[in-house]
Design an enzyme around this catalytic site. Structure first.
Site, PDB file in Angstrom:
ATOM      1  CG  ASP A 387      -1.879   1.126   1.146  1.00 30.41           C
ATOM      2  OD1 ASP A 387      -2.235   1.527   0.061  1.00 30.41           O
ATOM      3  OD2 ASP A 387      -2.668   1.265   2.230  1.00 30.41           O
ATOM      4  CD  GLU A 390      -0.257   5.366  -3.899  1.00 29.64           C
ATOM      5  OE1 GLU A 390      -0.011   5.675  -2.825  1.00 29.64           O
ATOM      6  OE2 GLU A 390      -1.035   4.458  -4.262  1.00 29.64           O
ATOM      7  CG  ASP A 458      -8.103   4.663   0.255  1.00 31.17           C
ATOM      8  OD1 ASP A 458      -7.994   3.327   0.183  1.00 31.17           O
ATOM      9  OD2 ASP A 458      -7.525   5.653   0.957  1.00 31.17           O
TER      10      ASP A 458
END
Ligand code: GLC
Length: 752
Positions: A387, A390, A458
């Site tokens: 997770d 980015e 999300d």
């Protein structure tokens, strides 16, 4: 600021396996990868190494080219590339001369400072599909997009950019198709005729080269096959990852994880996977366990295993600055973290507080990262959730001058998550000694299918997010990513019970069936919604388990062809205008034969568009003629799901987890039709890589209505099927009893 538009060609030479064309502004190279794939790379400085994170194939050594008066022509059996020399422009045609895609003759390729752009002709009827995880409609004509991997918390259904970068699109016009992959990791831009008075489409990037692969195969299946040949295909996923997955931020302690798992078994609701989100760690330090709340990870995982559950744990890239933390000390000692230009370590804050960020572009760092997973794999974790890659840092603005080895942030941001997934995949594959790891990542770049599954980040607990999520999954399938899913139920906000039920009923038909919710949101397990709704959700999860033989074979098809499981109707019904209609664009095929129409939770009837052919409603076998819109009842108990006439769908009876042997009967469901059809059935142990050594069971099942027979070809491979009996179940035939035969590896013919 000057604009440098490519001018006249000064020289044309053959250099190694490419054609080299020089102009005053830049030099262009052309390679042929296959008769349907041509690469062009135009570079202003030529100093950056010619490397790719996405491409795994090499160009051909030789190809045909010919210098004519004002042009050079590169020809293959399928394509003709015409290179205008005065000025330098590139145009692609089919072998028989129909234009596929051409540079805008005025502006072609050009630079404004480091920004490089390619302006292309826009055809009046041109449609655009692709770019993976992007907002907007199936047909992206008139829209523009940015690729800049972003922690898009609280995103809406129009937000752009989101988490991932897939700079690959498909153009359709004049009954023709082509694909274009812009392999450039800088921040990139795609404009499909948004603001150019319908004159041009364009794409470009903040830096790097104009480096693209042109795909000239006709038909989306062929383009996808070529794209995934070039960038790789996924491996067979572990079978357990195709079961139902229960996640939450977070199950706060081992007891809670076990209680939830136990409840699935008590209630006979099938499931395979439990997750630990960030709170299993000690102070959010990656590769640690919280000693109070998870005192005995192995004990917990053993108990999960005894209930036939697998555990997936989360990891984030940020390594907490903490003198007593192994990974922090090792990373600092060896210089494994991103730095400022003066060598100081970059600090950004994420869940653990102040962190350093591993340089996943360095092989030694990837190996170190990969080896650290023993802290999770030793006690028994088999799935690894990547997770915040980015990469995310609070404030979401890691400075441009932050360095990963020799590369600066702007060049690597879009590919950072992919390299983290790569390190995780390689490391855990090694540690698991022959068992398939399950990797799930949020950020990605083209080619990530080789390492990991994806989820769309999300989302929110609304109907519009449910529909949008399905569109994202379908679009990711067009980007070569077959194993994808969304947070079912919605990450932020609380779904109504109706939405929860509806969303779960899509679950059987998405590649990855995972429920997840944010901290502080309502509990999401199937039993949280009252007895009546629990029963509906249970049925949906059971449907998933019944379909697993079909789904697993579908993944085999993905490994061979790149075709995704969840397929936009554009793949098979490209020329049917209705499928691009905003009311129908979320519909999709799941595998070869099943059509699913997502419906909001507040509707009890649905308008469904059935493309050409004949269709049966899965729940009732009611028959419909295609090429028309139908209104069908869609109560919460019944999502509109249809099977194509002639469809072959292998199923099994309900099992509680993929570990269960089941009743040993493989059900072959066949829906009547007047066309012959076949299905490649595939099975292996679902756990190891032995299938790569021939330990699989594969045969094609053919339905031939003319001969009134069903045949099973002789079995290929040496795996012994877990099913000892084959049962044919007929739908839409005049009353016919099921036919049951004993499993046999020989050719089997069943007449009816
Ligand atoms: C991010 C992830 C989410 C996860 C949370 C806590 O928001 O997208 O899935 O639950 O972080 O780790």
């Amino acid at each position: 600021m000057q604009i440098a538009i490519l001018g006249n060609a000064d020289s044309i030479t053959r250099q190694d396996n490419s054609l080299l064309i020089k102009t005053a502004q830049a030099e262009a190279r052309v390679w042929v990868y296959s008769p349907t794939i041509i690469r062009i790379c135009v570079t202003k400085n030529g100093k950056e190494p010619d490397e790719s994170f996405a491409v795994i194939e090499k160009p051909l050594d030789n190809f045909n080219w010919q210098k004519l008066t004002d042009t050079v022509e590169v020809t293959t059996s399928a394509l003709k590339l015409v290179i205008d020399l005065h000025p330098l422009r590139f145009s692609f045609f089919t072998a028989d001369g129909k234009p596929l895609s051409e540079d805008d003759p005025r502006f072609g390729i050009n630079w404004q400072a480091e920004r490089v752009v390619n302006y292309r002709k826009l055809y009046p009827d041109e449609k655009f599909l692709g770019l993976g995880e992007k907002a907007g409609d199936l047909n992206r004509r008139g829209c523009n997009y940015v690729n800049w991997n972003t922690d898009a918390a609280l995103h809406t259904i129009t937000s752009d950019p989101l988490y991932k970068t897939f700079p690959f699109f498909i153009g359709l016009h004049s009954g023709l198709s082509y694909g274009l992959f812009f392999d450039n990791t800088h921040k990139s831009y795609f404009d499909f005729g948004a603001s150019t008075d319908e004159q041009m489409s364009w794409f470009g990037a903040d830096g790097g080269d104009m480096n693209y692969y042109f795909f000239g195969a006709q038909g989306l299946r062929n383009i996808l096959e070529d794209y995934t040949w070039l960038t790789g295909r996924m491996e067979m996923p572990p079978l357990w990852s195709l079961g139902y997955q229960q996640c939450r931020w977070s199950y706060m302690n081992a007891q809670e994880v076990l209680d939830v798992a136990r409840k699935f078994r008590e209630k006979d609701i099938p499931a395979d996977v439990m997750y630990c989100d960030i709170d299993y760690m000690d102070g959010y330090k990656i590769f640690t366990w919280n000693k109070e709340t998870f005192p005995d990870p192995k004990g917990m995982i053993d108990e999960l295993k005894s209930m036939d559950f697998r555990l997936v744990t989360i990891v984030d890239p940020g390594i907490k600055i903490d003198q007593d933390y192994k990974q922090y000390k090792e990373g600092v000692d060896h210089g494994y973290f991103a730095t400022y230009p003066n060598g100081e370590l970059y600090v950004g804050s994420v869940w653990p507080g102040r962190c350093h960020f591993p340089d996943f572009f360095n092989e030694e760092v990837r190996e170190w990262w990969g080896a650290s997973f023993d802290a999770l794999a030793d006690p028994g974790v088999e799935g690894f959730w990547n997770d915040m890659n980015e990469p995310a840092a609070w404030g979401q603005n890691i400075p441009w001058m932050v360095k990963f080895g020799e590369r600066f942030m702007p060049q690597v941001r879009n590919v950072y998550g992919m390299q983290m997934a790569r390190a995780t995949y390689n490391g855990t594959k090694h540690i698991l000694k022959g068992k398939r790891p399950f990797i799930l990542t949020r950020a990605a770049y083209a080619g990530t299918q080789r390492y990991s599954a994806l989820w769309t980040g999300d989302n929110a607990a609304t109907d519009e997010h449910m529909l949008f999520g399905q569109r994202l999954v379908n679009s990711l399938g067009l980007a070569g990513m077959p194993m994808t899913g969304v947070d079912i139920g919605g990450f932020m906000g609380n779904p109504t019970p109706e939405l929860m039920v509806r969303w779960n009923s899509l679950g059987p038909y998405v590649p990855m069936f995972r429920n997840h919710a944010a901290l502080g949101m309502s509990m999401r397990e199937p039993w949280q919604w009252g007895e009546a709704y629990e029963q509906i959700i249970k049925k949906d999860i059971e449907q998933r388990y019944k379909l697993l033989p079909y789904i697993y074979s579908g993944f085999y098809q993905s490994t061979q062809t790149g075709l995704p499981l969840s397929r936009t109707l554009a793949i098979d019904y490209t020329d049917d205008e209705n499928i691009y209609d905003s009311g129908f664009q979320n519909q999709f095929l799941f595998g070869d034969s099943i059509l699913v129409a997502p419906v909001v939770s507040t509707a009890e009837t649905a308008e469904v568009y059935l493309p050409g052919g004949e269709w049966y409603r899965l729940s009732s076998d009611e028959k419909f003629v295609g090429n028309q819109t139908i209104d069908v009842p869609s109560p919460l108990t019944e999502l509109p799901v249809f099977v194509k006439a002639g469809g072959i769908v292998p199923m099994q009876n309900i099992i509680q987890s993929t570990n269960e042997p089941g009743d040993g009967i493989l059900q072959i469901h066949i829906w009547n039709g007047d066309q012959a059809n076949s299905f490649i059935y595939y099975e292996d142990d679902g756990v190891t890589y032995d299938y790569q050594q021939g330990v699989y069971y594969k045969r094609s099942i053919t339905f031939n209505p003319q001969k009134k027979e069903v045949t099973f070809s002789p079995v290929e491979g040496i795996y012994i099927s877990r099913y000892s009996k084959l049962r044919l179940i007929w739908h839409g035939f005049a009353k016919m009893p099921d036919v049951e035969v004993k499993q046999s590896n020989d050719l089997l013919t069943i007449n009816y």
